[in-house]
Design an enzyme around this catalytic site. Structure first.
Site, PDB file in Angstrom:
ATOM      1  CE1 TYR A 138      51.939 -61.496 -46.887  1.00 52.32           C
ATOM      2  CE2 TYR A 138      50.430 -61.453 -45.040  1.00 52.32           C
ATOM      3  CZ  TYR A 138      50.669 -61.660 -46.377  1.00 52.32           C
ATOM      4  OH  TYR A 138      49.635 -62.022 -47.178  1.00 52.32           O
ATOM      5  CD  GLU A 139      57.034 -66.128 -45.453  1.00 53.92           C
ATOM      6  OE1 GLU A 139      55.979 -66.203 -44.810  1.00 53.92           O
ATOM      7  OE2 GLU A 139      58.015 -66.857 -45.225  1.00 53.92           O
ATOM      8  N   GLY A 140      59.084 -61.593 -44.343  1.00 57.75           N
ATOM      9  CA  GLY A 140      60.349 -60.896 -44.539  1.00 57.75           C
ATOM     10  C   GLY A 140      60.126 -59.593 -45.268  1.00 57.75           C
TER      11      GLY A 140
END
Lengths: 591, 591
Positions: free
Chosen positions: A434-436
């Site tokens: 997550y978060e890229g």
């Protein structure tokens, strides 16, 4: 049952011996002397150890439940959340104008390490709120700030970030959620958002969703995305809570880990939304928080390795199995403890040298963010922007790897949920995604950040390494560290050079090596940190510091890192220099 | 929902183009022509794809339940197990004298790959039975064989292996389970065994436990351990089932994965046991099956990577996200498929080159086991013994790593259980632990196997590599492969030399590098396999083989392996040559 002990001494070593925050000329750092940070970290440690850590397994085992549209968090979460809120722990680095304590980000980072290690899933409720708080703080109107921020600072109301849809995560230009303008200036938001962490729950009175959506008729793709505030309960003029808004929980996802956090599918059905920031500039608004958010995820990944390591060390000292090949170490017992065995050592030293190096790296990142924001230092902002994908990508990949390594120390017991080591690995796994996702971090690093401002930030990084090595060139005690660091840094430069020379011809030559480059960069950053920590420890020992064993341990761990971790740059470079041809050789149907 | 398609074409490539099993002069291989193996693998594929794979997620989600002392397997397991038994799939390589089909181990390995990939937890019920079958076959009296084997060959009765106790796994000398001799020649077995895979269940009429225990008054430690047959139901003289024996299920462990298999705590309370093999020679009896069992676990680990890879490829072709940086590839669609992106390629090529190389390696191992056992070839037995810890350790470590890598391709969806990728990773994780944790494999390799018979087996391995490189020295088409292989093999030799020169002084210098050495050895073995596969593909292309694209793909994948995977030996060597000092520098309390 696993346990957690906050490593306050190690934390203070980084804050004060390495970063010298007490002497840093950063606005807001004036009061950060050793006693103050000790007082804060000892108080936060109590919360982490006694309130959060005991709920970690509970959260994993119970998970969150959706009952008649209401999300129930695991037993004990609400009481713990109230205690954390009441202690002011959610407000550490928030703006005093809205009830925050105004402390620098580096303090929040040090406290955040403890909290994430103790219970990542639990802390995401406050973490997501902080992200939403930051967005409103940066882009909201005065009225919006006055309405939401005071409530969000102390988590009376929590927040969420709504980006992903079923068919798009990384490529948000494909987004379908619509925001239809209304006569009263509000918007009607309709669509489905998925993977919404802390998406709904029973911990707060209201949930303030920040939602990316497209206003019909706007530009195509990513340029037509705007950001909206969509509260679960509409907030009345007087600040009281009004009607339920048109947002509901479709389901809670069943995940590999972080089960204590409710990852929701959220269905928006003509929900009332308020534009946050400029129309069609939603991505820009999101991006202003990106560095901080990605640092935060890097911290989470590293923190899982840390707590797993602590437990693995305890187990290795306690579990009797086999005999030391160089001579019995525990003649009274039926066998020697695991920790006598070289391969167990190798494993634990890998973990230890990563964790302490990683802590230094991420605190340095937080330090630079403070310098960038509080001193308005553009050069530092450029450097920390460059390093952000490395912090996120490298620390989460390795954080997971070492959580797995810690689990391995337990043998079969590591695989049994009762012992808790599986959870650390399963929880750590999300931080790589997550978060890229980390592949996207690598792309950001090589495809964007390297060349930013004509490449001057990466040159600044190499200068830092060079300067450090040069400053210590005449110090015999330091050549054990500067030698390998210089070599690894040269490898990294050679990789960058390869990209420059061959990426123009064909970008695949650069992008095929992006992941290796990200890891290589991480290795060199930790190498720089270990070099500096070795320097700090050497100075302390020369000063006749009381706790010599502590500083000797730092030196021995630094030596291990240089000998056993840093040489990985050699292989990364070889891979990178082999180019993109072998990577791209196959047609899709040949896979 | 994930799926599985048996890679029969790739399997046949290894069997016939690489290993030429149809031409191998091994007793029992006479009928293994292409048509025969095709017929077998296509039939087993139907079972794997249609019977086993659909139950994989079911097993994970439901797990096994202990109800009033009875273990219930997941819905559908019993019917599927009956179908597998009825098809003769559990009897493939068993002795025809007891109802087996007498096929070579290599056939069982190829079929086993499919079965393990489709559903590892389900197949462990038959797998453990096979292990117990082999032990009784090798060490049982004629009466014992006649009583148990015919029932175990077709899994009417299943088997288990009972080694671990709560306080000892690797160090079995600490064992406490007792076997008290009775006047009638039987033993009363009492004690607790843990981590017993397939320990009890509702799939078969009887469970034949093989239990390690100590006869009071025998030698101390590992030399006083004997092996016993302890059936769940006592078998009467006439072969019918009699009384329930004194063994009961204490609990079923809650694990990270392989939830479809019941991992039991078994409590023995004066259970009747029958000595299997010689008194106090229990470990030797166990060790005779070790090579096969460890190869089997290597197969499991690699198979999880394989099925995960298949699904990741499908997802990467299907999921539209972003655009190819060198030019749009899917102009009709809103975005290009993931598979256009270089870093996704890099990830998939890592997986592909490992999986195909790993398959060749493990089939070669099975081939050598057949040659050793069926042709009584001592040199080959020595070589496969040397390579067994590498097969187990390297293929399971990497099998897990690449299951994680495949999961990463899915982004957030990879973390959601619904998509199935988490299960492959969680299931693969156990293979690094059981049947000797991988650190123990490394110790076995460096501490024991390297020096066996004066080091002649490792020399034989290096000779194989040298001969292959020399034979192809004049072939320009082959230098892309022989060059890197030669270099990597030199690194491996240098590591071995380092151990010889420095391990005598201090064994920690060798043992600190054991894990790196095991990985290095695995890399070189896969390098040799890729060299040989490239050779086979080149020859096929020169012959004008019909499916040129298939062989071209092999060559391209071999090139990738040489460029991107094999250079890892350089780093391993650097680590090894840094010696044991940094690894062993700290006192236990400094961790």
């Amino acid at each position: 049952m696993p346990s957690y002990t906050a490593p306050t001494k190690d934390q203070q070593f980084v804050l004060h011996d390495l970063l010298n925050i007490h002497d840093a000329k950063i606005s807001g750092y004036e009061d950060l002397d050793r006693d103050t940070t000790a007082a804060i970290l000892e108080e936060s440690a109590k919360i982490a150890e006694n309130v959060m850590a005991p709920l970690n397994v509970v959260g994993d085992q119970q998970g969150c439940k959706l009952e008649n549209g209401i999300v129930r968090t695991p037993t004990g979460f609400k009481a713990a959340f109230d205690e954390v809120r009441a202690g002011g722990w959610t407000a550490l680095d928030c703006d005093p104008e809205y009830g925050g304590q105004g402390l620098p980000y580096i303090v929040a980072t040090a406290v955040g390490e403890q909290f994430s290690a103790a219970n990542i899933a639990f802390n995401m409720y406050a973490g997501l709120t902080h992200g939403a708080y930051s967005a409103i703080h940066a882009h909201g109107t005065d009225a919006q700030k006055a309405t939401y921020l005071p409530k969000m600072v102390n988590c009376d109301w929590t927040g969420t970030m709504n980006l992903t849809e079923p068919h798009c995560g990384t490529d948000l230009g494909l987004m379908r959620t619509k925001a239809v303008p209304q006569d009263d200036g509000t918007y009607q938001i309709s669509g489905q958002k998925i993977f919404i962490s802390a998406g709904d729950h029973d911990l707060s009175d209201n949930v303030i969703h920040l939602v990316l959506a497209k206003i019909p008729g706007g530009p195509e793709g990513i340029k037509g995305v705007s950001l909206f505030i969509v509260p679960k309960y509409i907030v009345n003029e007087d600040g009281s809570l009004g009607d339920r808004n048109g947002v509901s929980v479709g389901k809670i996802e069943k995940k590999m880990g972080i089960n204590g956090n409710a990852t929701c599918v959220l269905d928006y059905d003509e929900a009332t939304g308020y534009l946050l920031g400029d129309m069609h500039k939603g991505m820009r608004a999101m991006f202003t928080m990106m560095n901080e958010a990605r640092l935060g995820v890097g911290l989470q990944g590293f923190a899982q390795a840390e707590v797993a390591y602590q437990n693995a060390v305890d187990y290795a000292k306690d579990r009797l199995q086999g005999r030391d090949v160089t001579g019995v170490k525990n003649p009274e017992g039926p066998a020697d403890p695991l920790i006598v065995h070289p391969d167990i050592r190798r494993n634990l030293m890998d973990q230890k040298s990563f964790i302490e190096g990683g802590r230094a790296f991420i605190y340095w990142g937080a330090f630079m963010l403070d310098m960038a924001h509080r001193n308005d230092d553009k050069a530092t902002e450029g450097l920390v922007s460059l390093l952000t994908p490395v912090i996120k990508g490298y620390l989460t990949d390795k954080g997971f790897d070492y959580a797995i390594a810690a689990q391995q120390v337990y043998g079969g017991h590591g695989y049994i949920e009762e012992w808790g080591m599986s959870q650390y690995a399963r929880d750590a796994r999300i931080t790589m995604i997550y978060e890229g996702a980390n592949g996207v971090q690598a792309l950001d690093l090589v495809g964007r950040k390297l060349a930013t401002d004509g490449g001057k930030h990466v040159m600044a990084f190499f200068d830092l390494v060079k300067t450090f090595c040069k400053e210590n060139a005449d110090d015999d005690a330091m050549t054990d560290f500067t030698g390998p660091l210089k070599e690894a840094s040269k490898d990294l430069q050679a990789a960058g050079m390869y990209f420059m020379q061959n990426g123009m011809k064909n970008p695949n030559n650069a992008l095929s090596g992006s992941y290796d480059f990200m890891h290589m960069f991480g290795l060199v950053c930790l190498g720089l940190m270990w070099g500096r920590m070795a320097k700090a420890a050497t100075e302390k020992l020369a000063e006749g510091a009381e706790d010599a064993a502590f500083y000797e341990t730092k030196l021995a761990t630094a030596r291990y890192y240089m000998a056993r971790q840093l040489p990985m740059t050699v292989t990364h470079l070889r891979r990178i220099e082999s180019g993109g041809d072998t990577v791209m050789a196959l047609d899709a149907e040949q896979f």
